[in-house]
Design a protein around this motif. Structure first.
Motif, PDB file in Angstrom:
ATOM      1  N   GLY A   1       0.821  -1.198   0.000  1.00 13.54           N
ATOM      2  CA  GLY A   1       0.000   0.000   0.000  1.00 13.54           C
ATOM      3  C   GLY A   1       0.857   1.252   0.000  1.00 13.54           C
ATOM      4  N   GLY A   2       0.205   2.379  -0.141  1.00 10.05           N
ATOM      5  CA  GLY A   2       0.940   3.639  -0.200  1.00 10.05           C
ATOM      6  C   GLY A   2       0.607   4.599   0.910  1.00 10.05           C
ATOM      7  N   ASP A   3      -0.046   4.105   1.969  1.00  9.29           N
ATOM      8  CA  ASP A   3      -0.363   4.980   3.101  1.00  9.29           C
ATOM      9  C   ASP A   3       0.836   5.063   4.047  1.00  9.29           C
ATOM     10  OD1 ASP A   3      -2.727   4.660   1.787  1.00  9.29           O
ATOM     11  OD2 ASP A   3      -3.936   4.386   3.569  1.00  9.29           O
ATOM     12  N   PHE A   4       0.932   6.170   4.790  1.00  8.24           N
ATOM     13  CA  PHE A   4       2.086   6.346   5.673  1.00  8.24           C
ATOM     14  C   PHE A   4       1.726   7.314   6.799  1.00  8.24           C
ATOM     15  CE2 PHE A   4       2.286   9.436   2.252  1.00  8.24           C
ATOM     16  CZ  PHE A   4       2.544  10.635   2.916  1.00  8.24           C
ATOM     17  N   TYR A   5       2.502   7.259   7.872  1.00  8.93           N
ATOM     18  CA  TYR A   5       2.385   8.238   8.949  1.00  8.93           C
ATOM     19  C   TYR A   5       3.687   8.238   9.727  1.00  8.93           C
ATOM     20  CZ  TYR A   5       1.508   4.292  12.138  1.00  8.93           C
ATOM     21  OH  TYR A   5       1.607   3.130  12.861  1.00  8.93           O
ATOM     22  N   ASP A   6       3.901   9.317  10.523  1.00 12.84           N
ATOM     23  CA  ASP A   6       5.100   9.399  11.361  1.00 12.84           C
ATOM     24  C   ASP A   6       4.899  10.479  12.418  1.00 12.84           C
ATOM     25  OD1 ASP A   6       7.564   8.765  12.339  1.00 12.84           O
ATOM     26  OD2 ASP A   6       8.682   9.263  10.515  1.00 12.84           O
ATOM     27  N   LEU A   7       5.680  10.363  13.467  1.00 16.03           N
ATOM     28  CA  LEU A   7       5.686  11.333  14.565  1.00 16.03           C
ATOM     29  C   LEU A   7       7.109  11.369  15.102  1.00 16.03           C
ATOM     30  CD1 LEU A   7       4.168  13.115  16.706  1.00 16.03           C
ATOM     31  CD2 LEU A   7       3.840  10.986  18.010  1.00 16.03           C
ATOM     32  N   PHE A   8       7.688  12.588  15.201  1.00 17.70           N
ATOM     33  CA  PHE A   8       9.097  12.672  15.601  1.00 17.70           C
ATOM     34  C   PHE A   8       9.352  14.039  16.253  1.00 17.70           C
ATOM     35  CE2 PHE A   8       8.440  13.704  11.185  1.00 17.70           C
ATOM     36  CZ  PHE A   8       9.114  14.912  10.994  1.00 17.70           C
ATOM     37  N   PRO A   9      10.360  14.134  17.120  1.00 16.37           N
ATOM     38  CA  PRO A   9      10.640  15.402  17.814  1.00 16.37           C
ATOM     39  C   PRO A   9      11.396  16.388  16.926  1.00 16.37           C
ATOM     40  CG  PRO A   9      12.167  13.710  18.531  1.00 16.37           C
ATOM     41  CD  PRO A   9      11.187  13.025  17.616  1.00 16.37           C
ATOM     42  N   LEU A  10      11.061  17.673  17.091  1.00 21.88           N
ATOM     43  CA  LEU A  10      11.821  18.749  16.449  1.00 21.88           C
ATOM     44  C   LEU A  10      12.802  19.361  17.449  1.00 21.88           C
ATOM     45  CD1 LEU A  10       8.967  20.546  14.456  1.00 21.88           C
ATOM     46  CD2 LEU A  10      10.650  18.892  13.586  1.00 21.88           C
ATOM     47  N   ASP A  11      12.353  19.498  18.674  1.00 21.72           N
ATOM     48  CA  ASP A  11      13.212  19.949  19.775  1.00 21.72           C
ATOM     49  C   ASP A  11      12.539  19.505  21.066  1.00 21.72           C
ATOM     50  OD1 ASP A  11      11.190  21.883  20.329  1.00 21.72           O
ATOM     51  OD2 ASP A  11      12.111  23.258  18.882  1.00 21.72           O
ATOM     52  N   ASP A  12      12.921  20.074  22.174  1.00 24.34           N
ATOM     53  CA  ASP A  12      12.383  19.630  23.456  1.00 24.34           C
ATOM     54  C   ASP A  12      10.896  19.911  23.618  1.00 24.34           C
ATOM     55  OD1 ASP A  12      14.859  18.742  24.137  1.00 24.34           O
ATOM     56  OD2 ASP A  12      15.404  20.545  25.305  1.00 24.34           O
ATOM     57  N   ASP A  13      10.389  20.944  22.939  1.00 23.19           N
ATOM     58  CA  ASP A  13       8.998  21.353  23.138  1.00 23.19           C
ATOM     59  C   ASP A  13       8.094  21.084  21.944  1.00 23.19           C
ATOM     60  OD1 ASP A  13       9.536  22.408  25.714  1.00 23.19           O
ATOM     61  OD2 ASP A  13      10.384  24.214  24.782  1.00 23.19           O
ATOM     62  N   ARG A  14       8.655  20.718  20.813  1.00 29.90           N
ATOM     63  CA  ARG A  14       7.843  20.587  19.603  1.00 29.90           C
ATOM     64  C   ARG A  14       8.040  19.205  18.958  1.00 29.90           C
ATOM     65  NH1 ARG A  14       9.507  25.557  15.947  1.00 29.90           N
ATOM     66  NH2 ARG A  14      11.539  24.634  16.473  1.00 29.90           N
ATOM     67  N   PHE A  15       6.938  18.697  18.431  1.00 31.03           N
ATOM     68  CA  PHE A  15       6.955  17.430  17.698  1.00 31.03           C
ATOM     69  C   PHE A  15       6.260  17.635  16.357  1.00 31.03           C
ATOM     70  CE2 PHE A  15       7.925  15.972  21.858  1.00 31.03           C
ATOM     71  CZ  PHE A  15       8.547  14.728  21.715  1.00 31.03           C
ATOM     72  N   ALA A  16       6.803  17.020  15.317  1.00 25.74           N
ATOM     73  CA  ALA A  16       6.180  17.080  13.985  1.00 25.74           C
ATOM     74  C   ALA A  16       5.469  15.762  13.705  1.00 25.74           C
ATOM     75  CB  ALA A  16       7.232  17.349  12.918  1.00 25.74           C
ATOM     76  N   PHE A  17       4.420  15.825  12.915  1.00 28.51           N
ATOM     77  CA  PHE A  17       3.704  14.604  12.522  1.00 28.51           C
ATOM     78  C   PHE A  17       3.237  14.761  11.081  1.00 28.51           C
ATOM     79  CE2 PHE A  17       0.538  17.488  14.304  1.00 28.51           C
ATOM     80  CZ  PHE A  17      -0.478  17.452  13.373  1.00 28.51           C
ATOM     81  N   PHE A  18       3.036  13.675  10.426  1.00 35.77           N
ATOM     82  CA  PHE A  18       2.398  13.697   9.106  1.00 35.77           C
ATOM     83  C   PHE A  18       1.726  12.351   8.862  1.00 35.77           C
ATOM     84  CE2 PHE A  18       6.976  12.839   8.130  1.00 35.77           C
ATOM     85  CZ  PHE A  18       6.872  11.547   7.626  1.00 35.77           C
ATOM     86  N   LEU A  19       0.751  12.377   7.960  1.00 29.68           N
ATOM     87  CA  LEU A  19       0.012  11.183   7.548  1.00 29.68           C
ATOM     88  C   LEU A  19      -0.470  11.434   6.128  1.00 29.68           C
ATOM     89  CD1 LEU A  19      -2.520   9.036   9.453  1.00 29.68           C
ATOM     90  CD2 LEU A  19      -3.331  10.202   7.396  1.00 29.68           C
ATOM     91  N   GLY A  20      -0.393  10.409   5.270  1.00 30.82           N
ATOM     92  CA  GLY A  20      -0.813  10.628   3.890  1.00 30.82           C
ATOM     93  C   GLY A  20      -1.000   9.347   3.119  1.00 30.82           C
ATOM     94  N   ASP A  21      -1.227   9.525   1.822  1.00 34.33           N
ATOM     95  CA  ASP A  21      -1.564   8.409   0.939  1.00 34.33           C
ATOM     96  C   ASP A  21      -1.042   8.741  -0.454  1.00 34.33           C
ATOM     97  OD1 ASP A  21      -2.676   6.284  -0.398  1.00 34.33           O
ATOM     98  OD2 ASP A  21      -4.758   6.930  -0.151  1.00 34.33           O
ATOM     99  N   VAL A  22      -0.157   7.890  -0.987  1.00 31.83           N
ATOM    100  CA  VAL A  22       0.368   8.117  -2.338  1.00 31.83           C
ATOM    101  C   VAL A  22      -0.511   7.372  -3.338  1.00 31.83           C
ATOM    102  CG1 VAL A  22       2.700   8.298  -1.400  1.00 31.83           C
ATOM    103  CG2 VAL A  22       1.931   6.128  -2.400  1.00 31.83           C
ATOM    104  N   CYS A  23      -0.440   7.773  -4.593  1.00 32.35           N
ATOM    105  CA  CYS A  23      -1.240   7.123  -5.630  1.00 32.35           C
ATOM    106  C   CYS A  23      -0.653   5.756  -5.970  1.00 32.35           C
ATOM    107  CB  CYS A  23      -1.305   7.992  -6.880  1.00 32.35           C
ATOM    108  SG  CYS A  23       0.285   8.242  -7.705  1.00 32.35           S
ATOM    109  N   GLY A  24      -1.535   4.833  -6.296  1.00 31.68           N
ATOM    110  CA  GLY A  24      -1.094   3.531  -6.769  1.00 31.68           C
ATOM    111  C   GLY A  24      -0.767   2.549  -5.665  1.00 31.68           C
TER     112      GLY A  24
END
Length: 424
Positions: free
Chosen positions: A208-231
């Motif tokens: 499949g082409g779905d994905f997600y992640d969660l990771f720290p940017l610094d001590d106070d901030r975290f980045a996240f993303f989730l998505g779906d690629v074609c095909g």
């Protein structure tokens, strides 16, 4: 007119014709018996051979003198055939009066066994007394060869099926490992928050082409993303890998979600050009703790809206209408939105495999409204509980789920909750 002619005209026939026909018929019947394409023999009730045709004698390599009056039918059979004849064939024949299509093996003077099909009938007198047994023998060599070939073919087909299943199982294992490599092994601990994620595979035989992640940017901030690629398949996996790497790198360089999506758009347009365009949808965001609350800034490119399950039981719909597909247009527009999570609130992200599932007898789309109704009944819910409930919902779709689905939930425990944690 001569007497002979008169006899002919009077219906007496050609002189000697009846006798000639009779002789011809007798000769023809005897020749048919002796030279028939199958074997014939007649035995007394004790099995002693009284008559046997030349065809069967030829098959066995025996002479009439050796057989008639000197051998019993069972003596023509192999040891196994003789045992079967004495224990099954002969008793059943005496009871039933006839048996047909029995597979046996006969001995031959040359050595090889002769596979045959035997049919026997008991001839009885007018008073019903058994007189003799008439037996017809068919050469089953070709049939036995066919059966052996058929058996070999079946065994080969069974082996091919087993090999194909083993190959499919190895492929499933390889695809599972590759799919897992495109997802985080675990989600990081966020102080004071809880996170949970899940990836539901619609088919174990397709990447499949779905994905997600969660990771720290610094001590106070975290980045996240989730998505779906074609095909689907290897090309989708390659696109997923590139997308995850790009978003991860972009977020570490610049925490602005819109800037991250623009960077991904540029990368995809540069990488996939000409007749093979590749695009995806995604939601990207940043979490920043502020006392007992967490500020959320997210942006979307053509992705379904995020939902917030509030601690008071309400559900907020975070509209990012106007966000465009990523990798489709050079000047694509991406829409951002902000919200704040308070204790008891949970941010829910999902891919469209969930809302595009087919349900009911009419196979209608599950849809956004049904999902919002489902989570409204669920709210308030901590991330783990929300993901567990949605996972059960996905399983309930059965074969109506035609696409993979990624889920990510981020939230703050309510004041009465104890503990926090993460889930892969």
């Amino acid at each position: 007119m001569s007497p002979g002619a008169g006899d002919a005209d009077s219906g007496g026939g050609i002189p000697g014709t009846d006798a000639t026909f009779s002789a011809l018929l007798e000769d023809s019947a005897e020749d048919l018996y002796e030279s028939a394409p199958c074997g014939y023999l007649s035995t007394l009730m004790d099995g002693t051979i009284a008559k046997i045709n030349a065809t069967l004698l030829g098959w066995l390599g025996l002479s009439r003198h050796e057989v008639v009056g000197r051998m019993r039918f069972a003596d023509l059979l192999t040891v196994g055939g003789k045992l079967y004849h004495e224990t099954h064939f002969a008793p059943l024949l005496r009871m039933q009066g006839n048996l047909g299509g029995i597979a046996l093996e006969m001995k031959t003077r040359a050595g090889p066994r002769l596979p045959v099909l035997v049919t026997s009938t008991v001839k009885k007198s007018d008073d019903g007394e058994p007189l003799l047994i008439r037996t017809t023998v068919f050469d089953a060599t070709d049939r036995r060869s066919y059966e052996r070939e058929l058996l070999r073919a079946r065994r080969a087909a069974d082996e091919a099926r087993r090999q194909a299943e083993a190959d499919r199982e190895r492929l499933r294992e390889a695809l599972t490992v590759l799919q897992q490599s495109l997802l985080p092994a675990t989600l990081p601990d966020i102080p004071g928050m809880e996170s949970a994620g899940h990836y539901h595979t619609a088919s174990t035989m397709q990447l499949g082409g779905d994905f997600y992640d969660l990771f720290p940017l610094d001590d106070d901030r975290f980045a996240f993303f989730l998505g779906d690629v074609c095909g689907k398949g290897p090309q989708a996996a390659a696109l997923t890998s590139l997308t995850r790497y790009t978003l991860h790198t972009a977020a570490l360089h610049d925490p602005d979600p819109v800037a991250n999506l623009r960077m991904l758009n540029t990368v995809l347009l540069d990488r996939y050009t000409g007749d093979d365009p590749r695009y995806c949808t995604a939601v990207v965001g940043v979490l920043e703790r502020a006392g007992d609350a967490t500020h959320v800034h997210l942006a979307s490119g053509g992705h379904p809206p995020a939902l917030v399950l509030r601690g008071d039981g309400k559900v907020d719909h975070l509209s990012t209408r106007g966000g465009m597909l990523i990798g489709a247009l050079p000047a694509a527009q991406f829409v951002s939105v902000r919200t704040t999570l308070h204790p008891g609130d949970t941010l829910l992200l999902y891919t469209d495999g969930l809302t595009e599932a087919r349900v009911g007898d009419d196979r209608e789309l599950y849809g956004d409204e049904a999902l919002e109704s489902f989570v409204t009944d669920l709210a308030p819910a901590r991330p783990h509980r929300a993901i567990d409930a949605l996972t059960a919902l996905l399983h309930g779709f059965g074969d109506g789920l035609g696409d993979d689905t990624a889920l990510l939930a981020l939230g703050l425990p309510a004041p009465t909750d104890t503990g926090s944690g993460t889930s892969p």
